[in-house]
Design an enzyme around this catalytic site. Structure first.
Site, mmCIF file in Angstrom:
data_model
loop_
_atom_site.group_PDB
_atom_site.id
_atom_site.type_symbol
_atom_site.label_atom_id
_atom_site.label_comp_id
_atom_site.label_asym_id
_atom_site.label_seq_id
_atom_site.Cartn_x
_atom_site.Cartn_y
_atom_site.Cartn_z
ATOM 1 N N HIS A 1 0.787 -1.235 0.000
ATOM 2 C CA HIS A 1 0.000 0.000 0.000
ATOM 3 C C HIS A 1 0.817 1.281 0.000
ATOM 4 C CE1 HIS A 1 -4.207 -1.276 0.412
ATOM 5 N NE2 HIS A 1 -3.734 -2.327 1.053
ATOM 6 N N LYS B 1 -8.597 14.316 3.508
ATOM 7 C CA LYS B 1 -7.751 13.124 3.593
ATOM 8 C C LYS B 1 -6.866 13.314 4.815
ATOM 9 C CE LYS B 1 -6.399 14.083 -0.598
ATOM 10 N NZ LYS B 1 -6.406 12.853 -1.369
ATOM 11 N N ARG B 2 -6.090 12.276 5.176
ATOM 12 C CA ARG B 2 -5.170 12.452 6.290
ATOM 13 C C ARG B 2 -4.232 13.617 6.008
ATOM 14 N NH1 ARG B 2 -5.245 8.609 10.668
ATOM 15 N NH2 ARG B 2 -3.417 9.705 11.380
ATOM 16 N N LYS C 1 0.814 14.617 0.936
ATOM 17 C CA LYS C 1 -0.494 14.934 0.330
ATOM 18 C C LYS C 1 -0.611 16.434 0.009
ATOM 19 C CE LYS C 1 -2.778 10.995 2.599
ATOM 20 N NZ LYS C 1 -3.338 10.182 1.502
ATOM 21 N N THR D 1 -8.395 6.737 -2.910
ATOM 22 C CA THR D 1 -9.760 6.287 -3.235
ATOM 23 C C THR D 1 -10.734 7.454 -3.083
ATOM 24 O OG1 THR D 1 -9.880 5.420 -0.989
ATOM 25 C CG2 THR D 1 -9.520 3.828 -2.753
ATOM 26 N N LYS E 1 -14.244 8.630 -5.267
ATOM 27 C CA LYS E 1 -15.539 8.996 -4.669
ATOM 28 C C LYS E 1 -16.003 10.346 -5.216
ATOM 29 C CE LYS E 1 -14.112 6.374 -0.690
ATOM 30 N NZ LYS E 1 -13.312 6.414 0.542
#
Length: 843
Positions: free
Chosen positions: A378, A569-570, A575, A677, A681
């Site tokens: 992952h 998101k985290r 990110k 993911t 969405k």
């Protein structure tokens, strides 16, 4: 709470969710009243909203139980190959609405609850999220369980029943503060304790090599108590099981040691054993080498493997007598999928059981183990890879250490034979890493002990083959696969966006719910004015609803006509929430510089949790809230720009914000996000994506056409070239005036007047230690955001692109992902045949 729907609105909601028959409604009402009667405590005559929620949950659960039993009987009769999905995280969210959707009960329940003078949405809001995961990995596991049941696979999810899930996030004076998530405080109507299947798990002790074989003795025992949660497929009467283990001390725990009469102390010490399932470690993409975490990993593996072997041996319903004693057929009947390296101990544990307990020959046991296990990788971030100290293993799992050493020796002998004299290759490929602290590389253990290794998006799987596991790929290329992630359309379209699901069903029928590729049929309607208007109308309704939610729960008033620009998101440096911050500051400075100019109004929303020990992530949250404080209170800005931090982002909040989003931010540095993911969405819910060519964004752009996303910035090869050249942030700072202005404002305390030096660590990182090269993509990002503004000013063209994105999102269903796992890794075939419902005979 939400205002009850008008009769007209309620009638509009009933197409895709199934029209409720009067008999269904009457039955739900009767069942609800019966459960309410028995739920109420004798001396309490007034029901609370929570009593109503529990009565409804038990009413819905009644519809599950018969199907659940029948599904298990069906599996025992057919004796199919069983799939075991092992994960330390299952981020399930709420269960009530999902169960109603999958059983086709939502309208009957809605109507019955309405007739009783209650509001279904209000009752749904009472349920606690089951937050037994950090982010992507745990939520993926939840989507996979839904798809495995919908595809009729005999599948089981195995994990830990954490007493405390991912912490609740409070924002206090702009800082994240963690609160324990006591999600079981009021009980959990969806789980069933199964004490009859309680199993012992051993720790510590020592190993004895005897003539009869190897014995692991003098161990400390902890009991694993299973709690089962039903997992219904979509309208196919299949109900699979998620089994989560809870740690319990045996009754004699530590009492032997306390022969001095300190009975009280001995009983209190039971907590030491039971701490194993107390709390989820709140790290995402970061390895923390704590002994308790290793105990959790072994606990779930040891209990699960005993359970798997018991089920393999006694494949008759309701019978525990062994009917199989030979393990030759084990890989034909059992598939174990390791969700990242967390359950990697399955490999040495299965070897230990086969060799030490079942007396299978070592080489045969190794062949069985490899054919049974498969591993999903992952992440490529080095700080996320699990590398356990050998000294910890020696103490906690001495037999497993011996087995790992023996497996590693076999593996290195093979490599040495194929690459004679290549000592460096042996070092790179060893499961044991030498050094000051000898460590076990769990990813290497997974690769050598599995028959299949997969990444979770095409670009990620290529990086896995060409970089992370390059040597292993050269050795066994046939092992390596790609399985691009997906999301369940039941929760992420039907449940969270019924308005959109309805207008899609009107145009193309309901087949897309279990075959998302059918969304392609929407391409015919890209120029259909009615459909364009309907899609835009649903989006606006979702925005109004979310704006009302924010006003009620966060006391924030936003302009529902503004562009909803969302990054949820985290919080993590890779990110790049900081890139988003720099854009917000740049927009603010442009408005201040030219307040009379017309600007596209934006509401920038950023949400997510920071790991409690991750200083930089917590600083990023403080920066976002500080920027919002300045911008949102500046009269020059007014409604043109707002920056909102969405507190306590979780599954149930995602279900509200995602359908309301116009723009989805997926802006990680190319080569760092394995898949993502959230991006999927947003796409299926009609938001356009601004993103880098990273993770599944690449395949999204491929499906919809790059011109229908806002793609910007460096590609993987550009990042690699910049690494070779040397990334110098100051070059960009000197060259780009708007970037310089933003950084100078952060540095000077413009956004933190009460503490001017507050963000010195953030600026220092960006200028001198930024592994994720925020400044290198700033210019391209700002320019791309300009294109976003341009398109947003043309609502018809914007909505046409939205429709194209929705139409091209079919690939990103977890049903497609699981079908690929089933056929290409597990060797099983999905079934479209529904099991007969409990009220009909089985044959």
């Amino acid at each position: 709470m939400a205002a009850p729907l008008s009769d007209g609105d309620r009638r509009k909601q009933i197409s895709v969710r199934g029209i409720a028959g009067l008999g269904d409604v009457a039955e739900v009402r009767k069942s609800f009243n019966r459960h309410l009667h028995f739920t109420l405590v004798k001396d309490r005559n007034v029901a609370t909203p929570r009593d109503y929620y529990f009565a409804l949950a038990h009413t819905v659960r009644d519809h599950l139980v018969g199907r659940w039993i029948r599904t298990q009987q069906h599996y025992y009769e057919r004796d199919p190959k069983r799939i075991y999905y092992l994960s330390l995280e299952f981020y399930m969210g709420r269960t009530l609405q999902n169960t109603m959707v999958n059983l086709g009960l939502q309208n009957a329940c809605d109507e019955a609850i309405y007739q009783l003078g209650l509001d279904l949405e209000e009752l749904e809001e009472i349920e606690e999220d089951a937050g037994l995961g950090n982010g992507g990995l745990g939520r993926l596991a939840a989507c996979f369980l839904d798809s495995m049941a919908t595809l009729g696979l005999a599948a089981y999810g195995y994990g830990i029943r954490y007493e405390f899930g991912i912490f609740n996030q409070k924002i206090v004076d702009g800082w994240q503060v963690e609160e324990a998530d006591d999600w079981l405080r009021y009980g959990n109507p969806w789980e069933k304790a199964r004490p009859e299947y309680m199993l012992p798990v051993h720790f510590y002790g020592r190993v004895e090599h005897t003539a009869e074989g190897v014995k692991w003795i003098d161990t400390q025992v902890v009991l694993a108590m299973p709690y089962d949660t039903p997992v219904p497929g979509y309208k196919n009467n299949t109900v699979n099981t998620m089994r989560l283990w809870s740690a319990k001390a045996p009754n004699d725990f530590n009492l032997q040691e306390f022969n001095m009469g300190d009975y009280i102390e001995a009983v209190l010490d039971r907590n030491l054993a039971e701490n194993i399932s107390r709390v989820l470690y709140p790290n995402d993409n970061f390895f923390e080498g704590k002994e308790l975490r290793l105990k959790q990993e072994y606990f779930v593996v040891a209990a699960t493997l005993q359970d798997i072997i018991r089920r393999f041996k006694s494949s008759k319903f309701g019978c525990r007598d062994p009917v199989r004693t030979c393990f030759e057929t084990f890989p034909d009947k059992v598939a174990i999928q390791l969700n990242d390296t967390h359950p990697a101990l399955s490999i040495p544990e299965l070897m230990r059981i086969l060799v030490d307990v079942e007396k299978v020959d070592w080489d045969k046991a190794w062949e069985i183990t490899k054919r049974t296990c498969a591993y999903t990788n992952h992440t490529v971030l080095p700080e996320a890879l699990e590398r356990w100290p050998v000294s910890m293993f020696e103490k906690l799992l001495p037999r497993h250490l011996e087995i790992i050493y023996a497996l590693n020796q076999m593996h290195l002998d093979r490599v040495a034979a194929l690459y004679p004299g290549d000592i460096d290759r042996l070092r790179r490929m060893s499961v044991i890493e030498e050094g000051d602290c000898k460590r076990i590389n769990m990813a290497h253990l997974c690769v050598i002990g599995s028959h299949a290794v997969n990444g979770v998006a095409r670009i990620h799987s290529d990086i896995v083959k060409n970089s992370v596991f390059k040597d292993f790929y050269e050795l066994e290329p046939e092992k390596f696969q790609n399985k691009t992630n997906g999301i369940t359309p039941r929760r992420w379209l039907l449940l969270c966006n019924p308005g959109l699901a309805d207008i899609i069903a009107e145009k193309i029928g309901e087949g897309f719910i279990t075959d998302l590729s059918q969304l392609k049929k929407l391409l015919e309607f890209i120029d259909n004015e009615t459909f364009i208007r309907d899609v835009a109308k649903v989006k606006q309704e979702n925005k109004l609803k979310f704006a009302a939610y924010l006003e009620e729960h966060y006391k924030v008033k936003i302009n529902p006509m503004s562009m909803f620009d969302v990054q949820v998101k985290r919080i993590h440096e890779y990110k790049r929430q900081l890139l988003n911050c720099l854009h917000a500051i740049t927009l603010y400075n442009r408005i201040r510089c030219n307040p009379s100019k017309s600007f596209v109004p934006r509401t920038i929303m950023i949400g997510g949790k920071a790991a409690p020990g991750y200083h930089m992530a917590k600083m990023i949250i403080k920066l976002i809230t500080s920027i919002g404080e300045v911008i949102n209170n500046d009269p020059y800005v007014g409604d043109k720009l707002k920056v909102i931090f969405l507190e306590n982002y979780r599954v149930s909040l995602a279900e509200k914000v995602i359908p309301a989003a116009d723009l989805s931010q997926q802006i990680s540095t190319a080569g760092t996000e394995a898949s993502g993911t959230g991006n999927m969405k947003f796409m299926v819910n009609g938001a356009l994506t601004i993103g880098t060519m990273d993770g599944a964004n690449v395949e999204m752009a491929e499906e919809a056409g790059e011109e229908n996303l806002f793609i910007f910035g460096m590609r993987v090869e550009d990042v690699e070239a910049l690494d070779r050249k040397g990334y110098n942030a100051r070059e960009y700072y000197e060259r780009l005036p708007e970037l310089r202005q933003a950084i100078d404002q952060i540095t000077s305390g413009f956004f933190s007047p009460r503490d001017p030096g507050c963000f010195k660590d953030v600026v220092n990182m960006l200028m001198y230690h930024d592994r994720f090269k925020v400044f290198a993509d700033y210019e391209a990002y700002i320019k791309c955001q300009g294109q976003v503004d341009q398109l947003f000013m043309d609502p018809r063209e914007w909505t046409r692109k939205v429709i194209r994105n929705i139409a091209c999102s079919g690939k990103f269903s977890s049903d497609r992902t699981i079908t690929e796992y089933a056929r290409e890794i597990w060797g099983v075939e999905p079934s479209a045949t529904a099991i007969p419902p409990p009220n009909l005979p089985r044959n």
